[in-house]
Design a protein around this motif. Structure first.
Motif, PDB file in Angstrom:
ATOM      1  N   ALA A   1       0.361   4.312  -0.611  1.00 29.40           N
ATOM      2  CA  ALA A   1      -0.174   5.532   0.003  1.00 29.40           C
ATOM      3  C   ALA A   1      -0.003   5.475   1.520  1.00 29.40           C
ATOM      4  O   ALA A   1       0.464   6.438   2.139  1.00 29.40           O
ATOM      5  CB  ALA A   1      -1.638   5.697  -0.360  1.00 29.40           C
TER       6      ALA A   1
ATOM      7  N   SER B   1      -6.876  -0.339  -4.540  1.00 30.17           N
ATOM      8  CA  SER B   1      -6.986   0.864  -3.716  1.00 30.17           C
ATOM      9  C   SER B   1      -5.630   1.368  -3.244  1.00 30.17           C
ATOM     10  O   SER B   1      -5.534   2.374  -2.583  1.00 30.17           O
ATOM     11  CB  SER B   1      -7.862   0.584  -2.501  1.00 30.17           C
TER      12      SER B   1
ATOM     13  N   ARG C   1      -2.020   8.421 -10.926  1.00 33.84           N
ATOM     14  CA  ARG C   1      -2.546   7.148 -10.469  1.00 33.84           C
ATOM     15  C   ARG C   1      -1.693   6.011 -11.002  1.00 33.84           C
ATOM     16  O   ARG C   1      -1.395   5.956 -12.174  1.00 33.84           O
ATOM     17  CB  ARG C   1      -3.996   6.973 -10.950  1.00 33.84           C
TER      18      ARG C   1
ATOM     19  N   ASN D   1       0.847  -1.196   0.000  1.00 36.25           N
ATOM     20  CA  ASN D   1       0.000   0.000   0.000  1.00 36.25           C
ATOM     21  C   ASN D   1       0.883   1.247   0.000  1.00 36.25           C
ATOM     22  O   ASN D   1       1.231   1.765   1.051  1.00 36.25           O
ATOM     23  CB  ASN D   1      -0.917  -0.011   1.232  1.00 36.25           C
TER      24      ASN D   1
ATOM     25  N   ALA E   1      -3.338   2.514  -5.085  1.00 34.30           N
ATOM     26  CA  ALA E   1      -2.753   3.479  -5.998  1.00 34.30           C
ATOM     27  C   ALA E   1      -2.516   4.808  -5.300  1.00 34.30           C
ATOM     28  O   ALA E   1      -3.311   5.252  -4.496  1.00 34.30           O
ATOM     29  CB  ALA E   1      -3.674   3.696  -7.186  1.00 34.30           C
ATOM     30  N   GLY E   2      -1.383   5.417  -5.597  1.00 34.01           N
ATOM     31  CA  GLY E   2      -1.048   6.685  -4.967  1.00 34.01           C
ATOM     32  C   GLY E   2      -1.997   7.785  -5.423  1.00 34.01           C
ATOM     33  O   GLY E   2      -2.468   7.785  -6.541  1.00 34.01           O
ATOM     34  N   ARG E   3      -2.279   8.715  -4.527  1.00 34.25           N
ATOM     35  CA  ARG E   3      -3.192   9.789  -4.893  1.00 34.25           C
ATOM     36  C   ARG E   3      -2.488  11.128  -4.737  1.00 34.25           C
ATOM     37  O   ARG E   3      -2.536  11.960  -5.609  1.00 34.25           O
ATOM     38  CB  ARG E   3      -4.407   9.741  -3.984  1.00 34.25           C
ATOM     39  N   GLY E   4      -1.789  11.259  -3.627  1.00 37.28           N
ATOM     40  CA  GLY E   4      -1.175  12.533  -3.322  1.00 37.28           C
ATOM     41  C   GLY E   4      -0.145  12.945  -4.362  1.00 37.28           C
ATOM     42  O   GLY E   4       0.118  14.121  -4.515  1.00 37.28           O
TER      43      GLY E   4
END
Lengths: 525, 359
Positions: free
Chosen positions: B224, B338, B347, B222, B340-343
């Motif tokens: 993120a 879920s 993506r 994960n 996947a990086g967002r910040g």
């Protein structure tokens, strides 16, 4: 909200309703996505479906478009009951849906995309020339201005959306569903879309416009149905309502929190945010000059309609998103540099809205998740080597203190219920005696008992002396828990008020962007 | 562990059994008794010291490369480029073994291995940087890098490094001090397997018992959440990929230094590709990879024997190795992406992760 009798509801004249959905109920497992929803759309109007993310807007329209079957209720199209079992059938019944995610094939031209899936026009041949001419005249008639010969990949997003609209019109749709159509558009593209929608309606088409943005719904729609937690709150004529009334309907007044809460004993600043700017995922400004302070020992709530910069604010403070300008000080320390960020890492607790993404690693064990932030330091590591027995002992102690229901601390977190997953996050984040807690919708998706537990834990931390930034779309939760409330609209703070002092009307106006207060409530000493 | 979880844990075993059953079909169609064929494979691979030595020889590169791919897997990356990394590692070892003379073996061998690890690592570094910098899928880039490496070795072994007058494209023999010792007298079995086994044990300790391993697993499971917890995700992914390439590079070095003693054109018959199955069937666990590598090594060595004794073409025997590919993918379903990086504003693509226990 004003109660309205059936005589004023737009459904009073069934003969002009192109669509009626009556008592639609849809469950996904334990989740009630639509609860006895009734919707009537008059021919030749724009009917807005307004609600927060997860309110059930898209589910309702997916039922209409044949993507889901309703558990209960019936659909009447042009006065006749219909059962729509597939999108093919929906299209045949002249319904067109423009999804948030476009369904176009980038290498193909506009014309090819539009005829995709239709039977050939001349024997086995497509006769693209004729199609192109037809699209051109259709495009002119509605002011869409799309060249059918261009490949779709070469078109900007706004144009691709028009291709989707053309695709529906070419299939003779006269009821168009637009799902959050402006979420991918720039302001100028949105203006152009509104002009197109007005033209469509003038030509006798009907439009269902799904959105959670108040001002655009006020501008484009004739009628508005507000959904919340899968239920219809009310259906109102746009001319008869105000953004403030809509905002209040969206965030609701139906949950009453019963929490014992003493007066705050605010201390020095835990968080100072000064003129903060940041951009969102699509590169558009999400925060525009936000300034506030959270004192130790107080809860500052952030109220507002979803999508006004709340997520970005939390991420920037948690260090997951880079601000474009402005300063953040946590416990008096500037966190712009990696060194500054590392120095406060242990004193910052973050309870993210999306647990599975930021809060826990679902495939790791409870013990590992509880050591996630400090695994590389004593007592969890000695030199480069992990001390597994310390990690497990630590987890057992926290699991007992935070009442995590499980079989073993060596279970993967994925196997826990949502409430217990949230307790894992709480246990890890609160056990470090944080100076600042950033909590985003921490009770979302939890049952009553678990959400009370979460809120009570946050209150205890505040009484211990932590500053809390509490972000929620549930106005009642924010008002009930917070010592002060800042209202966020369009990435700006419209005012900071004390929940006891402020009138609900004023907060609603601020949430709708129509009121900005000059004065700012100071933390109680 | 309940029965269901146990059954899940044993999925790779079922996959292999199904594959062996499926493998009987073409054998039977070719008019050979499948039972006899399997008996021959077993006998050829394990029954005598020569067969066992051949099995070790075939296991060695599979184990090195399989461990490398397993390291990438733990970081959530799929390294299809082990074949190219084997070639680059073999090339680097050969260059050190051909050009340096007069060193004692205890210096020369580590020097050549170091060069091989560096070469394999560099070959994996390029896809890793493209991945974290530009979001290019490492599956594609590592695969494409294979061809560059294979043809580069082909060019060098048939050109600048070719032994004058040789009938085929291969180099002169390596300096004797750069060759790995034989560990079973009168066979080809060489010390490469010992190094590979030691590395498997080392990696087992890393992933199970150290902060470094924990960090890599976090970044893989994960990104993120790992970023929030203070892990420098991009740096971690790049490091894991480089380690992955270095391990595969050592596999190439051990082929060249232990078995062939020269740089041959096309010296790896697809070990880097078999190693993908080895790593996946081993669920990314270093000790399990030892078992799966040995299994595939035995298949390769036993199939050769079977071919000789039953006259069954070995090209058909490669179906044995292929079949687990077909029957194992259902063992690792795509989970929700879920992670996947967002910040970072970009993506990551959905990732498939094998269901090994992350604890």
């Amino acid at each position: 909200m004003t109660p309205r009798g059936p005589e004023t509801a737009p459904g009073a004249l069934p003969s002009v309703d192109i669509l009626r959905m009556e008592g639609i109920t849809k469950r996904f497992g334990p989740v009630l996505a639509n609860d006895r929803v009734t919707l009537a759309v008059r021919r030749g109007t724009v009917h807005a479906l307004l609600g927060e993310n997860g309110a059930g807007k898209t589910t309702l329209m997916n039922i209409l478009f044949g993507l889901h079957a309703p558990d209960e209720g019936r659909v009447l199209l042009r006065g006749r009951p219909v059962e729509i079992r597939s999108t093919r059938e929906a299209i045949r019944r002249r319904i067109g849906m423009i999804h948030q995610q476009f369904t176009l094939v980038p290498p193909l031209t506009v014309a090819e995309n539009i005829v995709l899936g239709l039977p050939p026009r001349r024997g086995v041949f497509l006769d693209l020339r004729r199609v192109e001419r037809e699209i051109e005249s259709l495009s002119r008639a509605y002011g869409l201005d799309v060249d059918p010969r261009l490949p779709v990949w070469a078109l900007p997003v706004g144009m691709q959306q028009r291709v989707e609209i053309l695709k529906a019109l070419y299939r003779r749709a006269d009821l168009l569903i637009l799902d959050e159509p402006t979420s991918v558009l720039t302001p100028a593209e949105s203006e152009a879309l509104f002009a197109i929608i007005r033209r469509l309606v003038a030509e006798g088409h009907s439009v269902v416009f799904i959105s959670h943005k108040l001002e655009e719904v006020m501008r484009i729609s004739d009628t508005i149905t507000v959904l919340r937690h899968g239920r219809v709150v009310d259906t109102v004529r746009t001319a008869d309502t105000t953004p403030a009334e809509l905002a209040r309907m969206m965030v609701g007044r139906d949950v009453v929190l019963r929490l014992f809460k003493g007066p705050p004993r605010a201390g020095g600043p835990a968080l100072e945010v000064d003129d903060l700017h940041a951009v969102g995922d699509r590169g558009l400004p999400a925060l525009r000059g936000v300034t506030f302070t959270v004192a130790r020992g107080e809860i500052l709530g952030i109220a507002g309609v979803d999508g006004n910069g709340q997520a970005e604010l939390a991420e920037v403070i948690a260090g997951l998103r880079r601000p474009t300008a402005g300063r953040i000080r946590i416990d008096g320390r500037d966190v712009a540099t990696p060194a500054g960020r590392r120095a406060v890492a242990d004193r910052l607790a973050y309870i993210p809205a999306d647990r599975g993404r930021f809060g826990v690693i679902l495939d790791f064990t409870i013990a590992e998740n509880l050591a996630l932030k400090a695994f590389h330091r004593p007592p969890f590591s000695r030199g480069p080597v992990l001390d597994r027995s310390r990690i497990i002992d630590h987890a057992r102690a926290l699991a007992e203190r935070f009442d995590i229901r499980m079989n073993s601390v060596l279970q993967p977190v994925r196997q826990l219920s949502g409430g217990n997953q949230q307790k894992v996050v709480l246990a890890r984040e609160m056990s470090g005696e944080p100076v600042l807690i950033v909590a985003v919708q921490p009770s979302r998706g939890l049952d009553v008992g678990a959400s009370e537990y979460v809120l009570r834990t946050i209150l205890e931390q505040r009484d211990r002396g932590a500053g809390v930034l509490y972000i929620s779309m549930e106005l009642d939760e924010v008002l009930g828990l917070s010592d002060r409330v800042a209202v966020l609209y369009g990435g700006e703070i419209m005012g900071i008020v004390r929940p006891g002092d402020a009138r609900l009307e004023d907060i609603s106006l601020m949430m709708a962007g129509s009121l900005r207060t000059a004065q700012t409530a100071a933390p109680a000493q | 562990m309940n029965g269901r979880a146990l059954a899940g844990r044993l999925l790779p075993v079922w996959a292999v059994l199904v594959a062996l059953l499926l493998g009987m079909v073409p054998v039977g169609l070719a008019g050979v008794n499948p039972a006899a064929a399997y008996e021959e494979i077993l006998r050829g691979a394990l029954a005598d010291v020569y067969g066992f030595a051949t099995t070790l020889v075939k296991t060695t590169p599979l184990l090195f490369a399989g461990l490398g791919i397993a390291v990438a897997l733990r970081a959530g990356l799929v390294n299809i480029g082990a074949e190219g990394q084997i070639y680059m590692g073999g090339l680097a070892a050969a260059v050190v073994g051909l050009s340096v003379h007069g060193l004692p073996s205890v210096v020369h061998v580590p020097l050549a291995l170091l060069a091989a690890g560096a070469a394999g690592g560099v070959w994996a570094l390029v896809p890793a940087l493209l991945k974290v910098g530009r979001g290019v899928s490492e599956v594609i880039t590592t695969l494409l890098m294979n061809y560059v490496a294979i043809y580069l070795v082909s060019f060098l072994a048939g050109g600048p490094l070719m032994e004058p007058g040789a009938p085929y494209p291969y180099s002169r023999p390596l300096d004797a001090a750069a060759q790995l010792p034989v560990i079973i007298p009168a066979t080809d079995a060489h010390a490469g397997i010992l190094l590979a086994l030691a590395l498997a044990g080392f990696l087992h300790l890393i992933f199970g018992y150290t902060a470094v391993g924990f960090r890599v697993r976090m970044a893989g499971a994960n990104p993120a959440a790992a970023a929030y917890a203070g892990v420098r995700v991009h740096a971690t992914l790049v490091a894991a990929m480089v380690a992955s390439g270095a391990l595969a590079g050592l596999g190439g070095a051990s082929e060249v230094m232990g078995l062939k003693h020269r740089l041959f054109d096309a010296f790896s018959p697809g070990y880097g590709y078999d190693a993908i199955i080895v790593a996946f069937l081993g669920a990314g666990q270093p000790l399990a990879v030892v078992a799966t590598a040995f299994f595939f090594g035995a298949l390769r060595s036993g199939a050769d024997t079977m071919q000789r004794s039953l006259g069954f073409p070995s090209r058909s025997s490669s179906r044995f190795r292929g079949s687990p590919c077909c029957s194992s993918p259902p063992a690792w379903p795509c989970r929700d992406g879920s992670s996947a990086g967002r910040g970072d504003g970009r993506r990551s693509p959905r990732r498939c992760r094998p269901p090994w226990p992350q604890g």
